[in-house]
Structure formats: C-alpha cells, structure tokens
Write a protein that holds these residues in place. Structure first.
Motif, PDB file in Angstrom:
ATOM      1  N   ARG A 240       0.849  -1.211   0.000  1.00  0.00           N
ATOM      2  CA  ARG A 240       0.000   0.000   0.000  1.00  0.00           C
ATOM      3  C   ARG A 240       0.870   1.242   0.000  1.00  0.00           C
ATOM      4  N   THR A 241       0.521   2.205  -0.860  1.00  0.00           N
ATOM      5  CA  THR A 241       1.284   3.459  -0.889  1.00  0.00           C
ATOM      6  C   THR A 241       0.767   4.402   0.191  1.00  0.00           C
ATOM      7  N   LEU A 242       1.705   4.917   0.980  1.00  0.00           N
ATOM      8  CA  LEU A 242       1.354   5.872   2.031  1.00  0.00           C
ATOM      9  C   LEU A 242       1.934   7.224   1.633  1.00  0.00           C
ATOM     10  N   ASN A 243       1.043   8.166   1.394  1.00  0.00           N
ATOM     11  CA  ASN A 243       1.507   9.480   0.963  1.00  0.00           C
ATOM     12  C   ASN A 243       2.107  10.242   2.149  1.00  0.00           C
ATOM     13  N   VAL A 244       3.394  10.581   2.074  1.00  0.00           N
ATOM     14  CA  VAL A 244       4.038  11.335   3.160  1.00  0.00           C
ATOM     15  C   VAL A 244       4.355  12.728   2.624  1.00  0.00           C
ATOM     16  N   PRO A 245       3.529  13.730   2.923  1.00  0.00           N
ATOM     17  CA  PRO A 245       3.810  15.067   2.386  1.00  0.00           C
ATOM     18  C   PRO A 245       5.161  15.566   2.895  1.00  0.00           C
ATOM     19  N   LEU A 246       5.897  16.208   1.994  1.00  0.00           N
ATOM     20  CA  LEU A 246       7.211  16.731   2.392  1.00  0.00           C
ATOM     21  C   LEU A 246       7.088  17.654   3.598  1.00  0.00           C
ATOM     22  N   ALA A 247       5.954  18.375   3.667  1.00  0.00           N
ATOM     23  CA  ALA A 247       5.756  19.332   4.770  1.00  0.00           C
ATOM     24  C   ALA A 247       5.803  18.630   6.126  1.00  0.00           C
ATOM     25  N   LEU A 248       5.410  17.356   6.141  1.00  0.00           N
ATOM     26  CA  LEU A 248       5.421  16.598   7.395  1.00  0.00           C
ATOM     27  C   LEU A 248       6.848  16.372   7.898  1.00  0.00           C
ATOM     28  N   LEU A 249       7.792  16.301   6.955  1.00  0.00           N
ATOM     29  CA  LEU A 249       9.183  16.039   7.333  1.00  0.00           C
ATOM     30  C   LEU A 249       9.958  17.332   7.605  1.00  0.00           C
ATOM     31  N   SER A 250       9.341  18.468   7.251  1.00  0.00           N
ATOM     32  CA  SER A 250      10.057  19.752   7.379  1.00  0.00           C
ATOM     33  C   SER A 250      10.537  20.052   8.793  1.00  0.00           C
ATOM     34  N   PRO A 251       9.708  19.804   9.836  1.00  0.00           N
ATOM     35  CA  PRO A 251      10.199  20.130  11.192  1.00  0.00           C
ATOM     36  C   PRO A 251      11.453  19.330  11.551  1.00  0.00           C
ATOM     37  N   LEU A 252      11.481  18.043  11.190  1.00  0.00           N
ATOM     38  CA  LEU A 252      12.656  17.224  11.515  1.00  0.00           C
ATOM     39  C   LEU A 252      13.869  17.722  10.724  1.00  0.00           C
ATOM     40  N   ALA A 253      13.637  18.066   9.449  1.00  0.00           N
ATOM     41  CA  ALA A 253      14.741  18.587   8.621  1.00  0.00           C
ATOM     42  C   ALA A 253      15.257  19.903   9.211  1.00  0.00           C
ATOM     43  N   ALA A 254      14.336  20.744   9.681  1.00  0.00           N
ATOM     44  CA  ALA A 254      14.743  22.038  10.257  1.00  0.00           C
ATOM     45  C   ALA A 254      15.533  21.811  11.547  1.00  0.00           C
ATOM     46  N   PHE A 255      15.061  20.835  12.353  1.00  0.00           N
ATOM     47  CA  PHE A 255      15.804  20.506  13.589  1.00  0.00           C
ATOM     48  C   PHE A 255      17.219  20.051  13.232  1.00  0.00           C
ATOM     49  N   ASN A 256      17.321  19.163  12.251  1.00  0.00           N
ATOM     50  CA  ASN A 256      18.641  18.660  11.833  1.00  0.00           C
ATOM     51  C   ASN A 256      19.539  19.799  11.362  1.00  0.00           C
ATOM     52  N   TRP A 257      18.918  20.763  10.667  1.00  0.00           N
ATOM     53  CA  TRP A 257      19.707  21.889  10.140  1.00  0.00           C
ATOM     54  C   TRP A 257      20.306  22.686  11.296  1.00  0.00           C
ATOM     55  N   VAL A 258      19.468  22.978  12.302  1.00  0.00           N
ATOM     56  CA  VAL A 258      19.951  23.753  13.452  1.00  0.00           C
ATOM     57  C   VAL A 258      21.024  22.964  14.201  1.00  0.00           C
TER      58      VAL A 258
END
Ligand SMILES: NC(=O)c1ccc[n+]([C@@H]2O[C@H](COP(=O)([O-])OP(=O)(O)OC[C@H]3O[C@@H](n4cnc5c(N)ncnc54)[C@H](OP(=O)(O)O)[C@@H]3O)[C@@H](O)[C@H]2O)c1
Length: 314
Positions: A240-258
């Motif tokens: 089954r394909t589970l749609n993961v919007p990029l926006a959902l991953l943005s907070p984790l990516a932003a945390f990693n950036w900081v």
C-alpha cells in the motif's frame, strides 16, 4: 597490445560504491591502492590485490602516496550527509581539487575518474548538489592535460547500500512511503552496472573524457508507483502506498539543520536541502552521450537489480 591501466588508486573504497568497485577489480592483474581514513572493512582486508594508504582527502601527503606510480585514479570518496556548505565543500570540492591537482602533477599523470552526481545538474537545490557541481568545476581547473571523466549517477542501489534499503524494506513489509511528488520521475542504476562502466573505462586504450549521466536503460525513468509495482511483482505481496507530504518532514529537517550548525560532527541525511532534492520533479537522465564514448550496456533493470540486492525482503 592493450595499454589498459593495472595500478589503480581508489578513494572511498570503504563506501557502498567503492566496495562494489573493489570486488569488480578483484582480478590479480589489477594492483589496487586504496585511501582509508578509518578501520578497513573485512572485505578489503580479505582482498589480496589491495594495498592500504592511511589518510583522508584533507591530507596531501597521503594523497601523494596514493597516486604515486598509478596509471589510473578512481575517486569515489564523497560527503553525502551533512548540513552546511562548508561540510560538503571541504570534502567534495576541496578534496577533489586536492586529489586531482596531485594526480595531474605526477611526471606521468594517470587517467582520472570522479564520481559526481546527477544532483550536480541542479546545484541550486542543496548544499550537497552545489558541492558536487563545484567539485566538477574544481576538477576541470586542476586537471590540466590529465585525461578525466566524471560520472553523474542518479539514485544508486544494490548490495551494501544503506540509504535506499530502508525504503525497499518498508515496501516488502507492505507499506510504500511516498515522499517524492506523485508525478516526479527519476532514473536509477544498479551498483554493479555503475562499477562496470568504471571497469570498461579502465580498459579503454584511449580513455573517454568529459562529464556524463548514466542510468539503468529505462530511458523514461520511473515514477514512484512503477517502483512499487516492481516490488509487488518480486515479493508477491500487497503493497500500500502511504503518501508522506514533504511538509510533514520539514520540522525534523529544520531541527537537523539547526543541530548541524551547532555541532559540526552531526551529519544527518534529512535536511531542508535533501527535501528540496526529493521534491524535484525531474531526475531523469540520459545514457546516449556516454554510450557514444564507451562500449557499455546496462545489464540490470530495477526488477533484476532488486532480485540481486540482498537484505530487503527478509
Ligand atoms: N549512492 C548513491 O546513490 C550516489 C548517487 C550519486 C552519486 N554518488 C556519489 O558517489 C560517491 C560514493 O557514494 P557512496 O554511496 O558510496 O557513499 P558512502 O557509502 O557514504 O561512501 C563514501 C566514501 O567516501 C569516504 N570519505 C568521505 N569523506 C572522506 C574524506 N574526507 N577523506 C577520505 N574519504 C572520505 C568514506 O570513508 P569512511 O568510510 O571513512 O567514511 C566512504 O568510503 C559519492 O561521491 C557520492 O556523492 C552516490
């Protein structure tokens, strides 16, 4: 008589692509010198035609020792994780320039092959993509008359890969997390096809030069649902394909950036730049230019490549 190189210097030999390259060049008529900055993997220690040079791309003395007396250099080392421009450029741009400059200054310069990336086609997307483009430019400058080739692979998968494996493992368990846009198309290549190109280039009497894209023979690339279909066919399971919007991953990516700004040793894969790469719609590439220069046909489509990739179905 063939003038093909026998003594080959290799960087990145402990990495995913490098280890597959070493296996490809295991015949005893190749004498390999590999640059390693950490403990050698068992597979390298077991290979009898390998000499280890300790050091990193930051260490000119080690690079001198590495390329001395070699007929060819294959540069697979690269920073693929990180946050800042400086982290990526230090290894990808400056390291490549240092290695190419030292190789070009030998009394008999070797032929030189560098692994760039298809990401270099879109340097505005991320610090990684930009560093790969800068590495190509640095190579152009440093190489002088030394013959050199840069390959721009798309997503590479196969034995030893750690980046794409979790995605295939999730699919084999029945869930296909779709991070890329639904209509995005991307090329892929099985690692053994990629290292086969390097092997053919080594054997060429006059080595091909320039910058080339390459893929697995699927000229239109893939969309995510085609990859899911291939996994379904191989595993025989419902996926089954589970749609993961990029926006959902943005907070984790932003945390990693900081965190990456604060701690230079923290080098995550998921960053805002990586999300921009994943959100890009066209990562399809072309084999034609390379195939005019080099007698190569990819042997593994996704179906064959995944069947030859261990560890994702168990
Ligand atoms: N995998 C892909 O899908 C893909 C696609 C396109 C292009 N590429 C390019 O292909 C190359 C290899 O990728 P990979 O997937 O094999 O990556 P990898 O598994 O992360 O391996 C990277 C290799 O580079 C070495 N390295 C990193 N920084 C170094 C430094 N400063 N000095 C010396 N060695 C250093 C690593 O050594 P350690 O073991 O000591 O860390 C490791 O051997 C990279 O240039 C990457 O940009 C990969």
């Amino acid at each position: 008589m063939s003038q093909s190189p026998q003594r080959v210097a290799i960087t990145g030999a402990s990495g995913f692509i490098g280890q597959n390259l070493l296996q490809q060049l295991s015949e005893p008529h190749y004498s390999l010198k590999v640059l390693l900055r950490s403990q050698p993997p068992q597979s390298i220690l077991r290979q009898s035609n390998v000499e280890i040079v300790k050091g990193s791309l930051q260490d000119s003395g080690s690079l001198q020792q590495l390329v001395k007396g070699c007929d060819a250099v294959i540069h697979c080392a690269g920073a693929v994780r990180g946050v800042t421009e400086a982290q990526f450029n230090r290894t990808n741009e400056e390291g490549s320039a240092r290695l190419a400059g030292i190789a070009a200054s030998q009394s008999q310069p070797p032929r030189f092959l560098a692994l760039s990336s298809l990401a270099a086609r879109e340097p505005q997307l991320s610090a990684y993509a930009n560093s790969k483009k800068r590495a190509e430019n640095a190579l152009t400058k440093a190489a002088g008359n030394m013959p050199w080739l840069a390959l721009r692979p798309p997503a590479v998968y196969g034995p030893g890969d750690k980046e794409m494996l979790p995605l295939f493992q999730a699919m084999a368990k029945g869930i296909a997390p779709m991070i890329t846009p639904r209509d995005a198309r991307f090329s892929m290549i099985f690692v053994q096809d990629l290292v086969a190109v390097m092997h053919i280039w080594l054997q060429q009497e006059t080595p091909a030069t320039g910058i080339y894209e390459l893929h697995d023979g699927h000229a239109q690339g893939y969309c995510f649902s085609q990859v899911v279909d291939v996994v379904r066919q191989i595993s025989g399971k419902r996926v089954r394909t589970l749609n993961v919007p990029l926006a959902l991953l943005s907070p984790l990516a932003a945390f990693n950036w900081v965190a990456g700004q604060l701690m230079s040793h923290y080098q995550p894969m998921l960053t805002p730049g990586k999300l921009r790469e994943l959100g890009h719609h066209n990562w399809v590439c072309d084999n034609q230019a390379l195939q005019k220069k080099l007698d190569w046909q990819p042997a593994f489509g996704l179906q064959e490549g995944l069947r030859a990739t261990p560890g994702w179905q168990s």
